[in-house]
Write a protein that holds these residues in place. Structure first.
Motif, short mmCIF file in Angstrom:
data_model
loop_
_atom_site.label_atom_id
_atom_site.label_comp_id
_atom_site.label_asym_id
_atom_site.label_seq_id
_atom_site.Cartn_x
_atom_site.Cartn_y
_atom_site.Cartn_z
N PHE A 94 0.83 -1.22 0.00
CA PHE A 94 0.00 0.00 0.00
C PHE A 94 0.86 1.26 0.00
O PHE A 94 0.41 2.32 0.44
CB PHE A 94 -0.96 0.00 1.20
N HIS A 168 -4.35 -5.30 -0.43
CA HIS A 168 -4.57 -3.86 -0.24
C HIS A 168 -5.01 -3.13 -1.51
O HIS A 168 -4.93 -1.90 -1.57
CB HIS A 168 -3.32 -3.17 0.34
N TYR A 171 -7.89 -1.03 -0.46
CA TYR A 171 -7.40 0.00 0.48
C TYR A 171 -6.74 1.11 -0.34
O TYR A 171 -6.96 2.30 -0.11
CB TYR A 171 -6.43 -0.64 1.45
N HIS A 218 -8.81 -4.54 3.94
CA HIS A 218 -8.64 -3.37 4.82
C HIS A 218 -9.65 -2.33 4.37
O HIS A 218 -9.58 -1.81 3.27
CB HIS A 218 -7.22 -2.83 4.70
N HIS A 276 -8.13 -5.57 14.05
CA HIS A 276 -7.24 -4.47 13.67
C HIS A 276 -7.98 -3.13 13.82
O HIS A 276 -9.02 -2.92 13.19
CB HIS A 276 -6.78 -4.70 12.22
N VAL A 278 -7.44 0.11 13.02
CA VAL A 278 -7.64 1.09 11.95
C VAL A 278 -8.69 0.57 10.97
O VAL A 278 -9.60 1.31 10.57
CB VAL A 278 -6.31 1.40 11.21
N ARG A 279 -8.56 -0.71 10.62
CA ARG A 279 -9.58 -1.31 9.76
C ARG A 279 -10.97 -1.10 10.38
O ARG A 279 -11.92 -0.70 9.72
CB ARG A 279 -9.34 -2.81 9.60
N GLU A 328 -2.10 -5.24 15.86
CA GLU A 328 -2.46 -3.81 15.88
C GLU A 328 -3.94 -3.68 16.23
O GLU A 328 -4.70 -2.95 15.58
CB GLU A 328 -2.19 -3.18 14.51
N GLU A 344 -2.23 3.05 17.77
CA GLU A 344 -1.65 3.56 16.53
C GLU A 344 -2.18 4.96 16.22
O GLU A 344 -3.38 5.24 16.39
CB GLU A 344 -1.99 2.60 15.38
N TYR A 392 4.38 5.79 15.80
CA TYR A 392 3.38 4.90 15.19
C TYR A 392 2.48 4.42 16.34
O TYR A 392 1.31 4.80 16.40
CB TYR A 392 4.16 3.81 14.46
N CYS A 417 6.58 1.02 6.89
CA CYS A 417 5.13 1.16 6.75
C CYS A 417 4.79 2.54 7.29
O CYS A 417 4.72 2.74 8.50
CB CYS A 417 4.46 0.07 7.57
N CYS A 419 2.21 4.64 7.25
CA CYS A 419 0.81 5.07 7.25
C CYS A 419 0.56 6.24 8.20
O CYS A 419 -0.23 7.13 7.89
CB CYS A 419 -0.10 3.90 7.61
#
Ligand code: FUB
Ligand code: ZN
Length: 651
Positions: A94, A168, A171, A218, A276, A278-279, A328, A344, A392, A417, A419
């Motif tokens: 991603f 992804h 996503y 995601h 997860h 954020v998802r 996560e 996160e 993070y 990563c 993000c």
């Protein structure tokens, strides 16, 4: 209503293309019962947010664009489009999204401060993105470059749409849609939007086809599609967003993936936040969009229950969510460890997105209470005061042994990563959009930020302006200036923390109740006010330059967590206004021994030259351990890595 709304959007956009300083509209909040006043119509001039947004503009965004260049994220588009030789660069499937997210931030930022050079640079990036797009609209560079070679070992290679749980692809699409919508709204240009809709049309063709029950691994494509729908009025985008959500967790249609991806049961049956984070939070935001746009009772019921679960059992006092490094992910109910808290930065941002939508749906200030808690604590802790280094995870304790920040003890300039840094790029300039909202003849003042905006109320132009040093000071002056005398309601949020409710529910409570109530004066005279859904309702005929003064109690408050939170048992945290405090070793060499007792007293004063200007708390008490200095949590680790604690032993 929809066609009228779209007519307004297009009219505004038409005029935008003709004017140098165009009026703007919002797509994110359209079609909710309440409309947010978009960031582009709010001018802030305060000492708290403006410097942070300016740092984002001058430091975070340029540094992140540079990282994208250095790490080959742009080259991937060129290689995918056959303009460059090579194999896929970078480590994540991603990586494309980092480019999109920074463009989104740049677009917001250019609306506030026009920047011709940045505009040209962004256009050049959009040209590069277009090169990476396949003829039929497909766009995920690693798959186009070589589907047999995945950049990450945990992501299986495979042809287009194969391995959606990890690939992804959707996503990537979702972030592109969000960024393209923001770019279009901010600039009126369609160059990025065209790329996005070409890709969205392909998604509709593939995933909207009869019998296709695949869902994204995601989530975020749902909110992205809805933003495109609100701009284009293409109902198929909204339908596809709903289809993805309706299909998720339905084991009668496909082999489901389980709780990590919130794919363990149909979304409208989900009651607990799992997997997860954020998802999850992006999905809850998308579900709230569906609840609002369809006025759907089942979706409303589900988001209400999940929200209750998060806020009463799974949220840190900082507004952070997602307790576990492992996956996560959300932990069990009340599983909120401090040292190993994951929290996160992206999840805290997603918590803001979700809670704002809940407010727009219900008009209850409890959602803004949660939003404010995340915003002033768990979101901005993610970025150093210089705008160039990032967390993070955001733990609530640091012992200098547990390397919480992806193997590091201090903020990092970038991650494999990345993000979180790029989510901050896009989020920070959008903050002015959370301050005011409107429904018919009700004007909501949600956040206290020195700022001004103009809106239409009962056919009249009304200017509203705030003058305040919040969050350091509890005095907020709000001037209300209609062009003509007009009767309407100003709904001033009375923060939960100011009336003994740090959060809705019993996850956190104040050790001692304050007797000092928020006071409201209008034109110098104290007024009695009634509270409705957490707002003081001030309904009257408003005249030019009427003044509301809200005075909030700003004592230092001791917070207790619910006893079921094992890590916080027998402990106290400190808050002042919306700010959560912590202690750092640099100020308190004996940090391990610090404690708070009934005899500890607190004072605070503003230190302009410390940590970019903060209100410092001094604790005094009969025992040495009760004498310490506390700083705002969001500023920790800006004077080097050192030990830190939010929760202190209660004696
Ligand atoms: O998978 C994309 C992003 O990378 C997630 O949202 C973050 O949690 C990180 O894993
Ligand atoms: Zn992140």
């Amino acid at each position: 209503m929809k066609s009228q709304l779209l007519f307004t959007i297009f009219t505004v956009l038409f005029f935008m293309s003709c004017k140098t300083n165009p009026e703007q509209t919002s797509v994110t909040t359209a079609d909710y019962p309440i409309s947010g006043i978009p960031f582009s119509q709010v001018q802030i001039n305060d000492n708290f947010w403006l410097p942070k947004i300016e740092t984002n503009r001058t430091a975070t965004i340029p540094a992140s664009f540079q990282k994208c260049e250095e790490t080959g994220r742009l080259e991937n588009f060129l290689i995918a489009g056959g303009k460059m030789e090579g194999t896929v660069r970078g480590d994540m499937p991603f990586d494309d999204t980092d480019v999109y997210k920074i463009i989104e931030g740049a677009a917001y930022s250019m609306t506030t401060i026009p920047d011709a050079k940045l505009d040209v640079y962004v256009d050049s990036l959009i040209e590069i993105i277009a090169i990476g797009q396949e003829e039929d609209g497909y766009l995920t560079t690693w798959k186009t470059i070589d589907p047999t070679h995945s950049p990450a070992e945990w992501c299986p290679p495979g042809e287009r749409w194969e391995g959606l749980a990890w690939s992804h692809e959707l996503y990537n699409a979702g972030h592109m849609f969000e960024a393209a919508a923001a770019h279009y709204i901010a600039t009126g240009k369609t160059n990025f939007l065209d790329i996005a809709t070409k890709n969205a049309d392909l998604l509709v063709k593939v995933f909207g086809a009869e019998g296709n029950y695949q869902v994204p691994g995601h989530q975020i494509v749902e909110t992205g599609l809805i933003k495109l729908y609100l701009i284009t009025d293409k109902k198929e985008y909204l339908d596809l967003a709903r289809h993805f959500l309706d299909t998720r967790g339905d084991s009668t249609k496909r082999e489901i993936w389980g709780p990590y991806n919130q794919d363990h049961q149909p979304v409208i049956e989900q009651e607990e936040a799992v997997g997860h984070a954020v998802r999850a939070a992006y999905m809850y935001a998308g579900m709230t969009d569906i609840a609002a746009l369809y006025n759907d009772a089942a979706y409303k019921n589900a988001v209400n229950k999940i929200w209750d679960n998060v806020v009463t059992k799974k949220m840190y006092i900082t507004g952070g969510i997602g307790a576990l490094h492992q996956g996560e992910a959300f932990g069990e109910n009340y599983e909120l460890p401090n040292l190993t808290a994951y929290n996160e930065t992206c999840a805290a941002i997603a918590n803001v997105y979700w809670n704002y939508r809940m407010f727009l749906l219900y008009g209850d200030s409890k959602y803004i209470d949660v939003l404010e808690r995340s915003l002033y604590n768990g979101v901005i802790s993610g970025v150093a005061l210089n705008g160039k280094e990032f967390f993070y995870p955001n733990p609530l304790s640091c012992d200098m042994h547990y390397h919480f920040n992806r193997e590091h003890l201090d903020r990092q300039t970038w991650f494999d990563c990345s993000c979180c840094p790029t989510n901050l790029c896009r989020f920070m300039p959008s903050v002015p959009g959370y301050i005011y909202a409107q429904k018919d003849d009700n004007l909501y003042v949600n956040l206290f930020v020195q700022s001004s905006t103009k809106l239409e109320m009962e056919g009249n132009e009304v200017e509203i302006a705030q003058d305040t040093k919040y969050p350091w000071d509890g005095d907020i002056k709000i001037s209300v200036s209609p062009k003509k005398k007009t009767t309407f309601s100003v709904k001033v949020r009375i923060p939960g923390w100011s009336v003994n409710t740090p959060v809705p529910g019993d996850l956190y409570s104040y050790k001692e109740k304050t007797g000092t109530k928020p006071v409201i004066e209008i034109n110098g005279e104290q007024v009695a006010y009634s509270l409705e859904n957490g707002y003081a309702i001030l309904n009257r005929e408003w005249n030019n330059e009427d003044q509301i003064k809200l005075t909030l109690p700003m004592e230092v408050r001791k917070v207790k967590a619910n006893d079921l939170v094992e890590d916080d048992r027998g402990k106290i945290a400190l808050e002042r206004g919306p700010i959560v405090y912590c202690v750092e070793e640099i100020d308190n060499p004996a940090i391990e021994n610090l404690s708070v007792s009934e005899n500890t007293s607190f004072s605070s004063n503003f230190q302009a030259d410390l940590l970019a200007g903060v209100e410092l708390i001094k604790a005094e008490g009969p025992e040495k351990e009760e004498q310490f200095t506390a700083i705002p949590y969001y500023t920790w680790n800006n004077r080097g890595a050192n030990k830190m604690d939010v929760w202190l032993t209660e004696k």
